[in-house]
Motif scaffolding. Structure first.
Motif, PDB file in Angstrom:
ATOM      1  N   THR A   1      32.102  -6.821  47.503  1.00 21.36           N
ATOM      2  CA  THR A   1      32.036  -7.566  46.258  1.00 21.36           C
ATOM      3  C   THR A   1      31.160  -6.778  45.290  1.00 21.36           C
ATOM      4  O   THR A   1      30.216  -6.095  45.700  1.00 21.36           O
ATOM      5  CB  THR A   1      31.472  -8.991  46.462  1.00 21.36           C
ATOM      6  N   ARG A   2      31.505  -6.863  44.013  1.00 19.84           N
ATOM      7  CA  ARG A   2      30.785  -6.091  42.996  1.00 19.84           C
ATOM      8  C   ARG A   2      30.614  -6.961  41.750  1.00 19.84           C
ATOM      9  O   ARG A   2      31.553  -7.627  41.313  1.00 19.84           O
ATOM     10  CB  ARG A   2      31.555  -4.809  42.655  1.00 19.84           C
ATOM     11  N   VAL A   3      29.417  -6.935  41.179  1.00 14.82           N
ATOM     12  CA  VAL A   3      29.119  -7.709  39.971  1.00 14.82           C
ATOM     13  C   VAL A   3      28.667  -6.749  38.872  1.00 14.82           C
ATOM     14  O   VAL A   3      27.783  -5.915  39.090  1.00 14.82           O
ATOM     15  CB  VAL A   3      28.020  -8.762  40.226  1.00 14.82           C
ATOM     16  N   GLU A   4      29.294  -6.858  37.703  1.00 17.62           N
ATOM     17  CA  GLU A   4      28.945  -6.041  36.547  1.00 17.62           C
ATOM     18  C   GLU A   4      28.721  -6.936  35.336  1.00 17.62           C
ATOM     19  O   GLU A   4      29.395  -7.958  35.190  1.00 17.62           O
ATOM     20  CB  GLU A   4      30.053  -5.044  36.225  1.00 17.62           C
ATOM     21  N   ILE A   5      27.806  -6.528  34.464  1.00 17.97           N
ATOM     22  CA  ILE A   5      27.577  -7.267  33.220  1.00 17.97           C
ATOM     23  C   ILE A   5      27.525  -6.261  32.064  1.00 17.97           C
ATOM     24  O   ILE A   5      26.448  -5.929  31.552  1.00 17.97           O
ATOM     25  CB  ILE A   5      26.279  -8.101  33.276  1.00 17.97           C
ATOM     26  N   PRO A   6      28.679  -5.749  31.612  1.00 16.39           N
ATOM     27  CA  PRO A   6      28.697  -4.822  30.481  1.00 16.39           C
ATOM     28  C   PRO A   6      28.289  -5.528  29.188  1.00 16.39           C
ATOM     29  O   PRO A   6      28.750  -6.631  28.898  1.00 16.39           O
ATOM     30  CB  PRO A   6      30.156  -4.364  30.417  1.00 16.39           C
ATOM     31  N   ILE A   7      27.418  -4.878  28.434  1.00 19.18           N
ATOM     32  CA  ILE A   7      26.977  -5.383  27.134  1.00 19.18           C
ATOM     33  C   ILE A   7      27.202  -4.278  26.102  1.00 19.18           C
ATOM     34  O   ILE A   7      26.730  -3.147  26.283  1.00 19.18           O
ATOM     35  CB  ILE A   7      25.486  -5.777  27.161  1.00 19.18           C
ATOM     36  N   LYS A   8      27.923  -4.604  25.042  1.00 18.30           N
ATOM     37  CA  LYS A   8      28.213  -3.628  23.995  1.00 18.30           C
ATOM     38  C   LYS A   8      27.695  -4.150  22.664  1.00 18.30           C
ATOM     39  O   LYS A   8      28.060  -5.238  22.235  1.00 18.30           O
ATOM     40  CB  LYS A   8      29.708  -3.353  23.903  1.00 18.30           C
ATOM     41  N   ILE A   9      26.828  -3.370  22.016  1.00 24.51           N
ATOM     42  CA  ILE A   9      26.306  -3.700  20.693  1.00 24.51           C
ATOM     43  C   ILE A   9      26.703  -2.557  19.764  1.00 24.51           C
ATOM     44  O   ILE A   9      26.116  -1.475  19.799  1.00 24.51           O
ATOM     45  CB  ILE A   9      24.782  -3.894  20.706  1.00 24.51           C
ATOM     46  N   ASN A  10      27.747  -2.801  18.981  1.00 23.78           N
ATOM     47  CA  ASN A  10      28.329  -1.773  18.125  1.00 23.78           C
ATOM     48  C   ASN A  10      28.711  -0.536  18.941  1.00 23.78           C
ATOM     49  O   ASN A  10      29.595  -0.592  19.771  1.00 23.78           O
ATOM     50  CB  ASN A  10      27.409  -1.451  16.956  1.00 23.78           C
ATOM     51  N   THR A  11      28.017   0.581  18.779  1.00 17.68           N
ATOM     52  CA  THR A  11      28.405   1.819  19.462  1.00 17.68           C
ATOM     53  C   THR A  11      27.571   2.110  20.705  1.00 17.68           C
ATOM     54  O   THR A  11      27.714   3.166  21.312  1.00 17.68           O
ATOM     55  CB  THR A  11      28.303   3.020  18.500  1.00 17.68           C
ATOM     56  N   PHE A  12      26.693   1.189  21.074  1.00 21.17           N
ATOM     57  CA  PHE A  12      25.863   1.367  22.271  1.00 21.17           C
ATOM     58  C   PHE A  12      26.314   0.403  23.359  1.00 21.17           C
ATOM     59  O   PHE A  12      26.558  -0.780  23.098  1.00 21.17           O
ATOM     60  CB  PHE A  12      24.387   1.116  21.944  1.00 21.17           C
ATOM     61  N   GLU A  13      26.422   0.916  24.601  1.00 21.87           N
ATOM     62  CA  GLU A  13      26.858   0.101  25.725  1.00 21.87           C
ATOM     63  C   GLU A  13      25.897   0.275  26.894  1.00 21.87           C
ATOM     64  O   GLU A  13      25.445   1.385  27.179  1.00 21.87           O
ATOM     65  CB  GLU A  13      28.272   0.499  26.161  1.00 21.87           C
ATOM     66  N   VAL A  14      25.609  -0.831  27.567  1.00 22.69           N
ATOM     67  CA  VAL A  14      24.792  -0.800  28.775  1.00 22.69           C
ATOM     68  C   VAL A  14      25.434  -1.738  29.793  1.00 22.69           C
ATOM     69  O   VAL A  14      25.952  -2.798  29.430  1.00 22.69           O
ATOM     70  CB  VAL A  14      23.329  -1.210  28.491  1.00 22.69           C
ATOM     71  N   SER A  15      25.435  -1.329  31.058  1.00 25.72           N
ATOM     72  CA  SER A  15      26.144  -2.120  32.072  1.00 25.72           C
ATOM     73  C   SER A  15      25.408  -2.088  33.407  1.00 25.72           C
ATOM     74  O   SER A  15      25.563  -1.140  34.185  1.00 25.72           O
ATOM     75  CB  SER A  15      27.574  -1.584  32.250  1.00 25.72           C
ATOM     76  N   PRO A  16      24.621  -3.127  33.724  1.00 28.07           N
ATOM     77  CA  PRO A  16      24.047  -3.249  35.072  1.00 28.07           C
ATOM     78  C   PRO A  16      25.147  -3.577  36.079  1.00 28.07           C
ATOM     79  O   PRO A  16      26.082  -4.315  35.770  1.00 28.07           O
ATOM     80  CB  PRO A  16      23.062  -4.418  34.937  1.00 28.07           C
TER      81      PRO A  16
END
Length: 295
Positions: free
Chosen positions: A255-270
Protein backbone atom coordinates in the motif's frame (compact mmCIF):
# COMPACT_ATOMS: atom_id res chain seq x y z
CA UNK A 1 31.56 12.46 -11.13
CA UNK A 2 32.82 16.06 -11.50
CA UNK A 3 32.83 15.69 -15.29
CA UNK A 4 29.26 14.40 -15.25
CA UNK A 5 27.98 17.21 -13.03
CA UNK A 6 29.82 19.80 -15.16
CA UNK A 7 28.28 18.35 -18.33
CA UNK A 8 24.79 18.36 -16.89
CA UNK A 9 25.03 21.95 -15.72
CA UNK A 10 26.51 23.00 -19.06
CA UNK A 11 23.58 21.45 -20.91
CA UNK A 12 21.15 23.07 -18.50
CA UNK A 13 22.81 26.48 -18.86
CA UNK A 14 22.68 26.33 -22.65
CA UNK A 15 19.06 25.24 -22.48
CA UNK A 16 18.24 28.11 -20.13
CA UNK A 17 19.92 30.66 -22.40
CA UNK A 18 18.02 29.45 -25.45
CA UNK A 19 14.76 29.46 -23.55
CA UNK A 20 15.28 33.02 -22.32
CA UNK A 21 15.33 34.20 -25.92
CA UNK A 22 11.67 33.36 -26.20
CA UNK A 23 9.08 35.01 -24.01
CA UNK A 24 6.82 32.34 -22.58
CA UNK A 25 4.41 32.03 -19.70
CA UNK A 26 6.17 31.33 -16.39
CA UNK A 27 6.21 27.60 -15.71
CA UNK A 28 5.90 26.67 -19.40
CA UNK A 29 9.48 27.10 -20.65
CA UNK A 30 10.14 23.37 -20.26
CA UNK A 31 13.04 23.83 -17.83
CA UNK A 32 12.50 22.01 -14.52
CA UNK A 33 14.45 21.24 -11.35
CA UNK A 34 13.36 18.36 -9.13
CA UNK A 35 14.57 16.39 -6.12
CA UNK A 36 13.63 13.20 -4.32
CA UNK A 37 14.73 12.24 -0.81
CA UNK A 38 13.80 8.80 0.55
CA UNK A 39 14.61 6.27 3.24
CA UNK A 40 13.83 2.55 3.02
CA UNK A 41 13.84 0.11 5.95
CA UNK A 42 13.94 -3.52 4.83
CA UNK A 43 13.36 -6.41 7.21
CA UNK A 44 14.95 -9.33 5.36
CA UNK A 45 16.51 -12.37 7.02
CA UNK A 46 18.76 -13.25 4.06
CA UNK A 47 21.85 -11.07 4.57
CA UNK A 48 23.79 -12.84 1.76
CA UNK A 49 21.51 -11.16 -0.79
CA UNK A 50 22.11 -7.64 0.52
CA UNK A 51 24.83 -6.65 -1.97
CA UNK A 52 22.90 -7.68 -5.08
CA UNK A 53 19.64 -6.43 -3.58
CA UNK A 54 21.25 -3.00 -3.22
CA UNK A 55 21.96 -2.92 -6.97
CA UNK A 56 18.34 -3.74 -7.77
CA UNK A 57 17.30 -1.01 -5.33
CA UNK A 58 19.35 1.72 -7.06
CA UNK A 59 18.22 0.70 -10.56
CA UNK A 60 14.60 0.47 -9.47
CA UNK A 61 14.79 3.89 -7.78
CA UNK A 62 16.12 5.53 -10.96
CA UNK A 63 13.35 3.95 -13.07
CA UNK A 64 10.62 4.90 -10.58
CA UNK A 65 11.87 8.47 -10.42
CA UNK A 66 11.74 8.68 -14.21
CA UNK A 67 8.18 7.35 -14.19
CA UNK A 68 7.13 9.95 -11.60
CA UNK A 69 8.53 12.78 -13.72
CA UNK A 70 6.74 11.52 -16.83
CA UNK A 71 3.46 10.85 -15.01
CA UNK A 72 3.08 14.48 -13.84
CA UNK A 73 4.60 15.84 -17.05
CA UNK A 74 2.70 18.70 -18.70
CA UNK A 75 2.16 17.61 -22.31
CA UNK A 76 1.52 21.22 -23.36
CA UNK A 77 5.29 21.78 -23.13
CA UNK A 78 6.87 20.86 -26.44
CA UNK A 79 10.25 20.21 -24.81
CA UNK A 80 11.12 19.28 -21.22
CA UNK A 81 14.58 19.62 -19.63
CA UNK A 82 14.61 18.22 -16.11
CA UNK A 83 17.61 18.24 -13.78
CA UNK A 84 17.07 16.02 -10.73
CA UNK A 85 19.23 15.74 -7.59
CA UNK A 86 18.22 12.83 -5.34
CA UNK A 87 19.29 11.25 -2.10
CA UNK A 88 18.35 7.59 -1.48
CA UNK A 89 18.97 5.89 1.85
CA UNK A 90 18.41 2.39 3.18
CA UNK A 91 19.69 0.31 6.07
CA UNK A 92 22.95 -0.34 4.23
CA UNK A 93 23.90 2.64 2.10
CA UNK A 94 23.44 6.31 1.24
CA UNK A 95 23.19 7.01 -2.48
CA UNK A 96 23.43 10.36 -4.24
CA UNK A 97 21.74 10.20 -7.64
CA UNK A 98 21.95 12.83 -10.40
CA UNK A 99 19.58 12.70 -13.39
CA UNK A 100 19.16 14.76 -16.54
CA UNK A 101 16.04 14.15 -18.65
CA UNK A 102 15.35 15.55 -22.10
CA UNK A 103 11.88 14.94 -23.57
CA UNK A 104 10.07 16.18 -26.67
CA UNK A 105 6.62 15.86 -28.19
CA UNK A 106 6.41 14.18 -31.60
CA UNK A 107 2.64 14.72 -31.83
CA UNK A 108 -0.31 15.40 -29.54
CA UNK A 109 -0.18 11.88 -28.05
CA UNK A 110 3.51 10.91 -27.84
CA UNK A 111 6.48 12.19 -25.87
CA UNK A 112 9.88 10.55 -26.31
CA UNK A 113 13.29 11.26 -24.87
CA UNK A 114 16.38 10.22 -22.95
CA UNK A 115 17.31 10.16 -19.27
CA UNK A 116 20.96 9.98 -18.11
CA UNK A 117 21.75 8.99 -14.50
CA UNK A 118 24.77 8.76 -12.25
CA UNK A 119 24.63 7.25 -8.75
CA UNK A 120 27.34 7.56 -6.12
CA UNK A 121 27.10 4.78 -3.49
CA UNK A 122 28.91 6.26 -0.50
CA UNK A 123 29.09 3.30 1.89
CA UNK A 124 29.60 0.40 -0.55
CA UNK A 125 31.51 2.31 -2.16
CA UNK A 126 30.65 2.19 -5.84
CA UNK A 127 29.40 4.00 -8.93
CA UNK A 128 26.52 3.40 -11.30
CA UNK A 129 25.86 4.92 -14.73
CA UNK A 130 22.53 4.39 -16.48
CA UNK A 131 20.80 5.61 -19.63
CA UNK A 132 17.06 5.32 -20.41
CA UNK A 133 15.27 5.74 -23.72
CA UNK A 134 11.61 6.39 -22.92
CA UNK A 135 8.26 6.96 -24.56
CA UNK A 136 4.97 8.15 -23.12
CA UNK A 137 1.62 7.81 -24.86
CA UNK A 138 -1.44 9.55 -23.51
CA UNK A 139 -4.83 10.30 -25.03
CA UNK A 140 -4.86 13.51 -23.00
CA UNK A 141 -7.76 12.38 -20.84
CA UNK A 142 -7.71 9.08 -18.96
CA UNK A 143 -5.25 6.59 -20.48
CA UNK A 144 -1.44 6.54 -20.17
CA UNK A 145 1.25 4.08 -21.28
CA UNK A 146 4.89 4.67 -20.29
CA UNK A 147 7.73 2.47 -21.53
CA UNK A 148 11.49 2.68 -20.99
CA UNK A 149 14.48 0.69 -22.21
CA UNK A 150 17.56 1.08 -20.02
CA UNK A 151 21.12 -0.07 -19.75
CA UNK A 152 24.11 0.73 -17.60
CA UNK A 153 27.19 -0.33 -15.72
CA UNK A 154 27.78 -0.86 -11.99
CA UNK A 155 31.22 -0.87 -10.37
CA UNK A 156 32.27 -1.35 -6.79
CA UNK A 157 35.68 -0.25 -5.59
CA UNK A 158 38.51 -2.63 -6.58
CA UNK A 159 36.09 -4.90 -8.46
CA UNK A 160 35.31 -5.37 -12.15
CA UNK A 161 32.34 -3.58 -13.73
CA UNK A 162 29.00 -5.31 -14.15
CA UNK A 163 26.75 -4.47 -17.09
CA UNK A 164 22.97 -4.59 -16.92
CA UNK A 165 19.92 -3.81 -19.05
CA UNK A 166 16.15 -4.02 -18.88
CA UNK A 167 12.77 -2.68 -19.87
CA UNK A 168 9.85 -1.25 -17.88
CA UNK A 169 6.24 -0.85 -19.00
CA UNK A 170 3.27 0.61 -17.16
CA UNK A 171 -0.31 1.04 -18.38
CA UNK A 172 -3.02 2.81 -16.41
CA UNK A 173 -6.60 3.92 -16.95
CA UNK A 174 -8.46 6.58 -14.97
CA UNK A 175 -12.17 6.56 -14.11
CA UNK A 176 -13.82 9.71 -12.68
CA UNK A 177 -17.04 9.38 -10.65
CA UNK A 178 -19.70 11.97 -9.80
CA UNK A 179 -17.94 13.01 -6.58
CA UNK A 180 -14.76 14.01 -8.46
CA UNK A 181 -12.94 10.93 -7.14
CA UNK A 182 -10.62 9.22 -9.63
CA UNK A 183 -10.08 5.44 -9.67
CA UNK A 184 -6.84 4.30 -11.33
CA UNK A 185 -6.25 0.59 -12.05
CA UNK A 186 -2.85 -0.20 -13.58
CA UNK A 187 -0.60 -3.04 -14.67
CA UNK A 188 3.20 -2.97 -14.74
CA UNK A 189 5.84 -5.29 -16.27
CA UNK A 190 9.57 -5.01 -15.54
CA UNK A 191 12.38 -7.16 -16.94
CA UNK A 192 15.99 -6.72 -15.85
CA UNK A 193 19.30 -8.54 -16.17
CA UNK A 194 22.47 -7.94 -14.12
CA UNK A 195 25.12 -10.20 -15.64
CA UNK A 196 23.70 -13.73 -15.07
CA UNK A 197 20.96 -12.63 -12.67
CA UNK A 198 17.54 -12.03 -14.19
CA UNK A 199 14.26 -10.59 -12.94
CA UNK A 200 10.74 -10.52 -14.40
CA UNK A 201 8.39 -8.62 -12.11
CA UNK A 202 4.68 -7.96 -12.64
CA UNK A 203 2.52 -5.67 -10.56
CA UNK A 204 -1.23 -5.04 -10.44
CA UNK A 205 -2.50 -2.04 -8.53
CA UNK A 206 -5.50 0.15 -7.88
CA UNK A 207 -5.28 3.82 -6.90
CA UNK A 208 -7.86 6.26 -5.56
CA UNK A 209 -7.31 10.03 -5.65
CA UNK A 210 -9.27 13.25 -5.29
CA UNK A 211 -8.21 16.72 -6.40
CA UNK A 212 -8.88 19.48 -3.89
CA UNK A 213 -8.58 22.98 -5.36
CA UNK A 214 -8.58 26.33 -3.65
CA UNK A 215 -7.38 29.86 -4.28
CA UNK A 216 -4.78 30.86 -1.70
CA UNK A 217 -3.23 34.36 -1.52
CA UNK A 218 -3.68 34.86 -5.28
CA UNK A 219 -2.10 31.47 -5.97
CA UNK A 220 -3.75 28.38 -7.37
CA UNK A 221 -3.27 25.46 -4.97
CA UNK A 222 -4.06 21.83 -5.77
CA UNK A 223 -3.91 19.05 -3.17
CA UNK A 224 -4.36 15.53 -4.52
CA UNK A 225 -4.40 12.83 -1.79
CA UNK A 226 -3.88 9.38 -3.30
CA UNK A 227 -3.82 5.86 -1.87
CA UNK A 228 -2.76 2.80 -3.86
CA UNK A 229 -3.19 -0.91 -3.10
CA UNK A 230 -1.65 -3.72 -5.07
CA UNK A 231 0.24 -6.98 -5.38
CA UNK A 232 3.41 -7.95 -7.19
CA UNK A 233 5.02 -11.23 -8.25
CA UNK A 234 8.57 -12.12 -9.32
CA UNK A 235 8.37 -14.84 -12.00
CA UNK A 236 12.14 -15.51 -12.04
CA UNK A 237 12.64 -15.79 -8.29
CA UNK A 238 15.18 -18.60 -8.78
CA UNK A 239 17.25 -16.53 -11.25
CA UNK A 240 17.15 -13.16 -9.50
CA UNK A 241 19.74 -14.13 -6.85
CA UNK A 242 20.94 -17.50 -8.25
CA UNK A 243 23.04 -19.35 -5.63
CA UNK A 244 22.17 -16.76 -2.97
CA UNK A 245 18.65 -18.17 -2.70
CA UNK A 246 15.21 -17.29 -3.99
CA UNK A 247 13.72 -13.81 -3.83
CA UNK A 248 12.13 -13.48 -0.38
CA UNK A 249 9.74 -10.86 -1.79
CA UNK A 250 8.77 -13.01 -4.77
CA UNK A 251 5.10 -12.43 -3.98
CA UNK A 252 4.12 -9.35 -2.05
CA UNK A 253 1.26 -7.01 -1.27
CA UNK A 254 1.70 -3.28 -0.75
CA UNK A 255 0.00 0.00 0.00
CA UNK A 256 1.23 3.50 -0.80
CA UNK A 257 0.00 6.93 0.32
CA UNK A 258 0.89 10.16 -1.49
CA UNK A 259 -0.20 13.75 -0.91
CA UNK A 260 0.92 15.86 -3.92
CA UNK A 261 0.57 19.61 -3.37
CA UNK A 262 0.95 22.03 -6.28
CA UNK A 263 1.12 25.81 -5.81
CA UNK A 264 1.41 27.41 -9.23
CA UNK A 265 4.77 26.16 -10.60
CA UNK A 266 6.05 24.54 -7.38
CA UNK A 267 5.14 20.97 -6.42
CA UNK A 268 5.86 18.94 -3.29
CA UNK A 269 4.72 15.37 -2.64
CA UNK A 270 5.24 13.41 0.61
CA UNK A 271 4.93 9.65 0.09
CA UNK A 272 4.92 6.58 2.35
CA UNK A 273 4.68 2.90 1.44
CA UNK A 274 4.53 -0.52 3.10
CA UNK A 275 5.22 -3.88 1.43
CA UNK A 276 4.69 -7.32 2.98
CA UNK A 277 6.10 -10.58 1.67
CA UNK A 278 3.56 -13.39 1.23
CA UNK A 279 6.16 -16.18 1.35
CA UNK A 280 7.61 -15.25 4.78
CA UNK A 281 7.50 -12.63 7.54
CA UNK A 282 9.72 -10.04 5.81
CA UNK A 283 8.41 -6.54 5.19
CA UNK A 284 9.62 -3.18 3.88
CA UNK A 285 8.66 0.39 4.77
CA UNK A 286 9.75 3.58 3.06
CA UNK A 287 9.14 7.31 3.35
CA UNK A 288 10.11 10.08 0.97
CA UNK A 289 9.36 13.49 -0.41
CA UNK A 290 9.46 14.88 -3.97
CA UNK A 291 10.09 18.49 -4.97
CA UNK A 292 9.70 20.06 -8.40
CA UNK A 293 9.91 23.62 -9.71
CA UNK A 294 9.04 24.62 -13.29
CA UNK A 295 10.52 27.78 -14.81
Amino acid sequence: MKKLVTLVFAITSLTSLSINKVKEEHGMTGLEISSFISYKDLKNNNLEQSNLRNKYFVIDSINKNLYKKLKIDNSDKEYVYNLSLNRLMDERDTIYNYDFMLGMNIDEFWRVGINVSYADLRNTPGDLFQGNLFSKWSNGEDTTFISSIYGGTYKEKEQSSENYFGITNKFEKEYLDFDEVTYIPYVQFNYGSIEKNKSLYTELGFGIEKIIYEEWSNYDKFITPKITFGAGHEFLDGDKYKDLGKDEFATQIFTRVEIPIKINTFEVSPVSSFSKSIVNSNFETSVGINFKYSF
